[in-house]
Motif scaffolding. Structure first.
Motif, PDB file in Angstrom:
ATOM      1  N   ALA A 240      -6.238   4.785  -3.602  1.00  0.00           N
ATOM      2  CA  ALA A 240      -5.906   3.431  -3.154  1.00  0.00           C
ATOM      3  C   ALA A 240      -5.622   3.415  -1.657  1.00  0.00           C
ATOM      4  CB  ALA A 240      -4.710   2.894  -3.932  1.00  0.00           C
ATOM      5  N   ASP A 241      -5.777   4.578  -0.996  1.00  0.00           N
ATOM      6  CA  ASP A 241      -5.649   4.658   0.447  1.00  0.00           C
ATOM      7  C   ASP A 241      -4.273   4.182   0.908  1.00  0.00           C
ATOM      8  OD1 ASP A 241      -6.447   5.221   2.956  1.00  0.00           O
ATOM      9  OD2 ASP A 241      -7.636   3.413   3.246  1.00  0.00           O
ATOM     10  N   PRO A 242      -3.233   4.837   0.453  1.00  0.00           N
ATOM     11  CA  PRO A 242      -1.887   4.342   0.760  1.00  0.00           C
ATOM     12  C   PRO A 242      -1.454   4.691   2.175  1.00  0.00           C
ATOM     13  CG  PRO A 242      -1.744   6.380  -0.484  1.00  0.00           C
ATOM     14  CD  PRO A 242      -3.215   6.060  -0.356  1.00  0.00           C
TER      15      PRO A 242
ATOM     16  N   ARG B 298      -5.401   8.770  -8.443  1.00  0.00           N
ATOM     17  CA  ARG B 298      -5.447   7.315  -8.444  1.00  0.00           C
ATOM     18  C   ARG B 298      -4.626   6.752  -7.287  1.00  0.00           C
ATOM     19  NH1 ARG B 298      -2.876   4.040 -13.436  1.00  0.00           N
ATOM     20  NH2 ARG B 298      -1.057   5.136 -12.658  1.00  0.00           N
ATOM     21  N   ALA B 299      -3.422   7.323  -7.100  1.00  0.00           N
ATOM     22  CA  ALA B 299      -2.560   6.844  -6.021  1.00  0.00           C
ATOM     23  C   ALA B 299      -3.246   7.031  -4.671  1.00  0.00           C
ATOM     24  CB  ALA B 299      -1.226   7.593  -6.055  1.00  0.00           C
TER      25      ALA B 299
ATOM     26  N   GLY C 101      -7.745   1.274  -7.721  1.00  0.00           N
ATOM     27  CA  GLY C 101      -7.229   0.859  -6.409  1.00  0.00           C
ATOM     28  C   GLY C 101      -8.334   0.318  -5.513  1.00  0.00           C
TER      29      GLY C 101
ATOM     30  N   ARG D 103       0.821  -1.202   0.000  1.00  0.00           N
ATOM     31  CA  ARG D 103       0.000   0.000   0.000  1.00  0.00           C
ATOM     32  C   ARG D 103       0.857   1.254   0.000  1.00  0.00           C
ATOM     33  NH1 ARG D 103      -4.831  -1.700   2.128  1.00  0.00           N
ATOM     34  NH2 ARG D 103      -5.613   0.351   1.673  1.00  0.00           N
TER      35      ARG D 103
END
Ligand SMILES: Nc1ncnc2c1ncn2[C@@H]1O[C@H](COP(=O)(O)OP(=O)(O)OP(=O)(O)O)[C@@H](O)[C@H]1O
Ligand SMILES: Nc1ncnc2c1ncn2[C@@H]1O[C@H](COP(=O)(O)OP(=O)(O)OP(=O)(O)O)[C@@H](O)[C@H]1O
Ligand SMILES: [Mg+2]
Ligand SMILES: [Mg+2]
Lengths: 254, 381, 280, 280, 381
Positions: free
Chosen positions: E164-166, E160-161, E113, E90
């Motif tokens: 994805a809930d990084p 987009r990044a 994501g 992630r």
């Protein structure tokens, strides 16, 4: 179905000639050159035994069919164009009875319709010979490894001549095609092939052709699920009725 | 075949239609002259160069070099006119991507043009080495293009273009894909003009500084038409329109002339700005404009002394609160609530010292020597 | 320095982008190439006795063979896609050495005369074959069944799919797969939603070639699957039978070939969007 | 939001770039694909009576056939390159519609059963053929000559070259050709010094496929060129003859196939640099 | 599975060897903190990010987020340690190229994501639209990536990044391939941090202004090692080395302290420069340095009054002749013969007014408020 056939076989042992009890399906492997004749034989056989369904016959080169049988192809009857491939099948323990020779075939010279080069004997095909049209004929033969090729060599040797073919074809059809398309002026093929070519080629008889007579054996196979019908078919092919059909396609008697 | 050492000026006048876009231009560039073409994305810069280069045929018009017609098309005449094929044009075009032949070494790339034109292998190689020396890359002659940095590749591409002995040099944003350092060295190369001054040159760029430093003349393209045209000094020193001003990265303040030769402008909230500077011919009460660079403005903390700007009509001084802070490649750009059309750039060190933040109250000053004022003609786009 | 004199100019194209032109004389070999591909077929059609064609191609036997051909070729193509795409992926992501070996293995069936391919398949799956022996003990017989046709076609057509898809995978690279994994997509999600769509053009090209090859397959089928109408007699075998059969003319064989070609052209043109995405 | 618990971690790779991994279970279909390609050949080798091999492959007839195969396949491949590259260029630079038609034509020989291909070639170049009639009046005979073998192989192998090179040309595009023309290079110079080198990887791939196909060609050759030792009996024909032969066992056919395969593998691995330039 | 709303700080300490290059670093970035990493080409910035992201395994060391080990490798232990696979990390990484999936629409890209993590199609789409609104691209949701400009693509990539809930956001020169305008809007996006302050962030950039405006801390990487580290103000306000000074785009003048708290430096021809400014602790006669931005210097024509610089030791004023003129993205840079280490930037408008050329004689002045002076510790790289 197999059980029903089995009982049918048992009960049909006693009655002979008409054998109306024959039922089931029949699978036949036959050499390609038998094509038209066997289609008619199958039709007549079905008329004789309305309960039997002869499946569409698989025609191919005898060696292909033999290989397939050895590898487990299912068939009830195998009709080979030569004894060699029949032997392979016999050696593989795939038969119950001994094979029966049911037809013979002899070579003729296939030429273009009306024989434009005026070829009338093997000698016209010899190396160095010129035809009546004034040029050497282009000759194709079967490869010596295949039956029609072996037979052709025998006749040529017997005639005491040398023939250098333009090509050694893999099978009779290829020889026939070369003559039919005009690629070759002459080729040695079976008389039945000339009969079957419906006028596209003419046949010239060869003196002493009987010296290289090709014999067709037929056999009922061990793995047959319909042994009585297959035996009956083999008998039918060897019978007078069968022989008449074969003769009408140019085959000789065994 | 005409063979002389100076092929002559580029003269082009044509209309090219691409989809729904129409380009309608007339340009003339003398031998040895460099014309910079500027304009926003989609204004037709690349279409202009493609038509001149022969990659695209115009719908009507012509392109000539000296006496030589390269393209001629008259829609009234049913024939298709003249379109000299690419390989006979001898027009060198260099785009953002160097497009060096990947299967050839650097020197083979440069020798490609001469070789193709029938020069012997040895002579072509010697010429190529000469060009590589002029772009200071002779020591990389044996490398493959992939073994060079982007900037070096672009230098090789220009050497290759020039080694083909072109009659015209077209450069389509040759710096755009380069990092600062490499772009710098390419600019120096174009400024030095190692190919001499024999041929006309056209440079498409987004950066007005390229025009100022490199070009003899600049043309501004907007929506398929040339909207301003002149020496870079004229064009960027006195932008005729806000669009050119924005392009030049300068502030264009419009207002009214005052009796003492200043320009008086008013912000959206009524804050006034009085600007005095070079130039003149202002008439009191008539429309006038002042132009100055965002970097010419000095910034100091306004401290507690909050004074209504309207009251202190000190020329060239004003105060404001920061509405927005934007990093710029050369510093931080300040926009104030009072005068949102006036951008002020401060260098990074100053920004750190001043501890800038939205809402900070600042005092601004621009030296009169950095401001150019002029009256505005009656009609302007 | 030289400039261009008017006599060297030529009538240009209509306005629009000027196409890059290749040497015009290349049209000569290109034309010969088209001739090599097309003239033999044209000659075949000219020679054909058209009167026989309608009967030949509407005969139940011909339609049966064509149906069998289309069904088996479609099944073989599907099998090739299911097996070949993973293999292409493994090759494309392997080290050089492994990739070279696998790629060579994948090319082998191309070299093999189809007859030998048939013998090899019999050696493997025939009654006395390596695997076939065990299968036949279990009561499973593969040769001489429709399954055998599909296997033979798969064997000869698989290389086409693998080679086309592998090339496509290589040119796409792994960058998007890395991005996908970084977004939390598992390997299968990445494969399904990223890798496969990205190689779609190559996959389509490979599928077309694969289907064409399966449709034309004759040699291995004839030996391994036999020639039983309705079960294993595909169009090429029907053509062979017609050609070899005593008493029938070549015309039927040619008429059947014509039928096969027309169907193939139809299918190929249906897949016509193939490669249209690629730059010109 | 979730983070990863230790139990989900796995033993990582050695230091170095982490490869993007595809779903591991894809190794299963990939393995089956390799099995489909390799197992039949393995079964063939296992079945072989090795005692016969030395004699079979050192017989003058076998060596003659192999030599003829290599020579004709090389000539056919050269012909395919000379004709196919220009055709690929024409297709790649044509408008969509024309390209789709030409591409379909180029795919046709793949669909055609080789036997029909042979008939078609006879119809064209045979003594009474469309062109052959005129040729034979001029005293030129093509069937039954080595030339016929090369023509038959060219006919069946050409599609491979055209399709591979066309794909490569499309992905390279015309940008470099434009640059070359801008530097004053004529069309042929551009073709020779820019286009060809840039499509070299695709050309090599196409050449490999083309050579492999030519080497394995049997059907069209048998019919069109015939089967005369030393002139037209290539390896596949020798294999077929051996297989059909009375008095000889299948083993000789298999031994000859083995020989052909080994030579093919050798040639393919010689061209091993194929595609090595492409990214992994 | 640990599930909380703040995954925790990034802590990484590792050695990665790539070919002949060794990267040996230790970094810690708190939740919500942005660390800017600067350094010349090849200094290991991308290697640093790749190792943290898990694209590359280190030779030894560890990477953890909060309590969670992502990578752990001890070369003394024969096992291979821990290397959490990419799809479980992630970690959002954004490079120069947006790499949007070309076969998916903009909103499908952003929803990728969440979808991959098992969110329903509808919920993923809703979330994606939310992110697109935050990056101001909701109206382009249905387009294909190729239909967007480069800047828009990069904004979509960041959406987009983030969608994805990084647990960590890594940005590798996200502005490098963008034009000025698009880079500007990306910078504003990062400055706004629409994703909140939950996660640690690392930004690799070539531009010190990004560090000043966007970052909480800056680290300078040189040859695989961190050579300076601190708040951007500390690092660029007082560069410790000439290298960092050059990177910061400021002039670092080293000389000796004077009695009145100035720094006295000498040019290669003996021309002196006296600089006074903020800071202090200078000892007369000891090594000292002064730092100021090239843009802080005011330029005027020196006119006829040519005065030997040595004679007029006015602090913060000097004269010089132009040795070299270089266009810069924000103006023209002047280098003089007298002080070749001191760059002076003038805005384009001024350059036009002054009619600059090599050999021009100019007077320079830098306000003391823009100069920072300090003494130099005994040993420096
Ligand atoms: N193939 C095409 N079809 C339709 N319109 C096109 C095509 N190519 C370009 N255009 C349009 O032509 C116009 C001019 O494009 P051109 O590339 O010349 O602009 P530019 O000034 O070079 O822009 P940039 O600064 O982005 O390079 C644009 O509005 C563009 O949309
Ligand atoms: N595959 C490789 N093989 C060998 N050395 C490599 C490889 N990749 C990178 N390097 C080396 O590792 C060093 C660090 O590279 P890295 O990409 O991390 O630098 P960077 O700071 O990101 O540079 P840039 O500013 O150019 O992006 C460089 O010296 C480079 O030459
Ligand atoms: Mg453009
Ligand atoms: Mg990097």
């Amino acid at each position: 179905a197999a059980g029903a056939d089995g009982t049918g076989t048992d009960s049909s042992a006693a009655p002979t000639e008409t054998a109306p009890e024959l039922t089931g399906e029949l699978t036949i492997f036959a050499a390609a050159s038998l094509g038209a004749a066997f289609d008619e034989l199958a039709a007549e056989f079905e008329t004789l035994h309305p309960e039997v369904d002869v499946l569409p016959i698989s025609y191919d080169g005898s060696s292909v069919l033999a290989t397939q049988l050895i590898e487990g192809a299912h068939a009830d009857v195998f009709a080979s164009a030569d004894e060699k491939n029949m032997t392979k099948v016999v050696d593989a323990d795939l038969v119950t009875d001994s094979p029966v020779d049911f037809a013979t075939n002899v070579l003729e010279i296939a030429v273009a319709p009306e024989n434009p080069l005026g070829i009338d004997s093997l000698d016209d095909l010899a190396d160095g010979a010129t035809t009546s049209a004034g040029q050497p004929a282009i000759v194709v033969l079967c490869a010596p490894e295949v039956p029609c090729g072996a037979a052709a060599r025998t006749l040529i040797t017997n005639d005491g001549i040398m023939v250098t073919p333009a090509s050694e074809e893999q099978n009779v059809s290829a020889v026939l095609t070369k003559v039919r398309t005009g690629e070759a002026d002459a080729g040695l093929v079976y008389v039945t092939d000339i009969e079957g070519a419906s006028g596209d080629v003419d046949g010239i008889e060869i003196d002493g052709a009987e010296a290289a007579t090709n014999v067709y054996p037929i056999v009922s196979l061990a793995g047959s699920s319909n042994a009585s019908a297959s035996a009956a078919f083999v008998d039918f092919v060897a019978s007078d009725a069968g022989q008449r059909v074969l003769a009408s396609f140019g085959f000789g008697a065994p | 075949m005409i063979a002389d050492s100076s092929p002559g000026a580029l003269s082009a006048e044509f209309t090219t239609v691409v989809g729904e876009f129409t380009l309608e231009v007339a340009v003339r560039v003398e031998s040895g002259e460099l014309l910079a073409v500027l304009g926003p994305n989609g204004s037709g810069k690349s279409t202009l160069l493609s038509t001149i280069a022969g990659l695209r045929a115009p719908n009507s018009g012509f392109v000539t070099i000296g006496e030589q017609q390269l393209t001629h098309r008259d829609p009234a005449v049913s024939g298709r006119g003249i379109q000299v094929p690419l390989e006979r044009r001898r027009v060198a075009m260099l785009g953002q991507q160097p497009l060096l032949f990947p299967h050839l070494s650097v020197v083979e790339n440069v020798a490609f043009g001469p070789r193709s034109q029938g020069v012997t292998a040895h002579a072509a190689r010697t010429a190529a080495m000469g060009w590589l020396e002029r772009v200071e890359l002779a020591d990389l002659a044996g490398r493959r293009p992939t073994e060079l940095s982007g900037g070096q590749q672009q230098r090789v591409a220009i050497a290759r273009a020039l080694a083909a002995d072109p009659v015209l040099l077209l450069l389509d944003e040759p710096f755009a894909a380069l990092d600062v350092q490499n772009a710098q060295s390419m600019r120096r190369l174009i400024a030095d003009r190692p190919w001499g001054t024999r041929i006309p040159m056209v440079l498409v760029t987004h950066d007005p500084l390229d025009a100022i430093v490199l070009a003899d003349r600049a043309a501004i393209l907007h929506d398929g038409r040339i909207v301003q045209h002149g020496t870079p000094g004229e064009v960027f020193g006195h932008p005729a329109t806000r669009f050119v001003a924005a392009l030049a990265g300068v502030n264009l303040v419009t207002g009214l002339g005052t009796i003492d030769g200043s320009v008086m402008a008013e912000g959206p909230r009524g804050d006034r700005l009085l600007l005095r500077g070079n130039g003149g011919g202002l008439l009191a009460g008539n429309a006038a404009s002042a132009v100055f660079g965002p970097g010419s403005v000095r910034v100091a903390p306004a401290g507690g002394e909050r004074i209504a700007a309207v009251d202190t009509l000190d020329p060239n001084r004003w105060v404001g609160t920061i509405a927005q802070l934007e990093p710029t490649p050369g510093g931080v750009r300040i926009v104030t609530n009072e005068h949102p059309d006036v951008a002020v750039d401060v260098p990074s060190a100053t920004a750190v010292t001043l501890d800038l933040a939205a809402g900070s109250h600042l005092a601004f000053e621009v030296p009169a020597s950095d401001v150019s004022v002029r009256s505005i003609p009656a009609v302007l786009p | 320095m030289t400039t261009v004199s008017p006599r060297e100019t030529h009538r240009g194209p209509a306005s629009g982008p000027a196409a890059v032109r290749f040497p015009l004389w290349l049209y000569l070999p290109a034309g010969i190439a088209v001739a090599v591909l097309v003239l033999p077929l044209a000659a075949l059609l000219l020679r054909l006795d058209w009167a026989q064609v309608p009967a030949a191609i509407t005969s139940p036997a011909a339609i049966q063979a064509l149906t069998l051909s289309l069904v088996t070729a479609a099944l073989a193509t599907a099998t090739c896609v299911l097996l070949g795409v993973p293999l292409a992926l493994v090759i494309a992501r392997s080290s050089r050495g492994v990739a070279a070996i696998l790629r060579t293995l994948a090319t082998l069936p191309l070299v093999l005369p189809p007859l030998v391919g048939g013998i090899a398949l019999l050696a493997l799956l025939g009654r006395s074959g390596l695997v076939g022996g065990a299968l036949s003990l279990a009561g499973i017989r593969i040769p001489f069944t429709t399954t055998a046709v599909v296997i033979a076609q798969t064997f000869v057509a698989l290389p086409f799919l693998v080679i086309a898809v592998e090339g496509s995978l290589r040119s796409v690279g792994t960058r998007y797969e890395t991005v996908s994994a970084g977004l939390g997509a598992g390997r299968f999600t990445t494969f399904r939603r990223v890798t496969l769509p990205l190689v779609a053009p190559g996959l389509l090209a490979g599928t077309v070639l694969c289907f064409a090859r399966a449709l034309g397959e004759f040699g291995a089928t004839a030996l391994f699957a036999g020639n039983a109408a309705g079960t294993t007699r595909t169009m090429p075998l029907a053509i062979y039978t017609a050609f070899n059969g005593a008493g029938v003319s070549e015309d039927i064989a040619i008429a059947l070939s014509l039928m096969l070609i027309l169907v193939a052209v139809g299918v190929l043109l249906l897949m016509r969007s193939w490669r249209e995405d690629a730059p010109r």
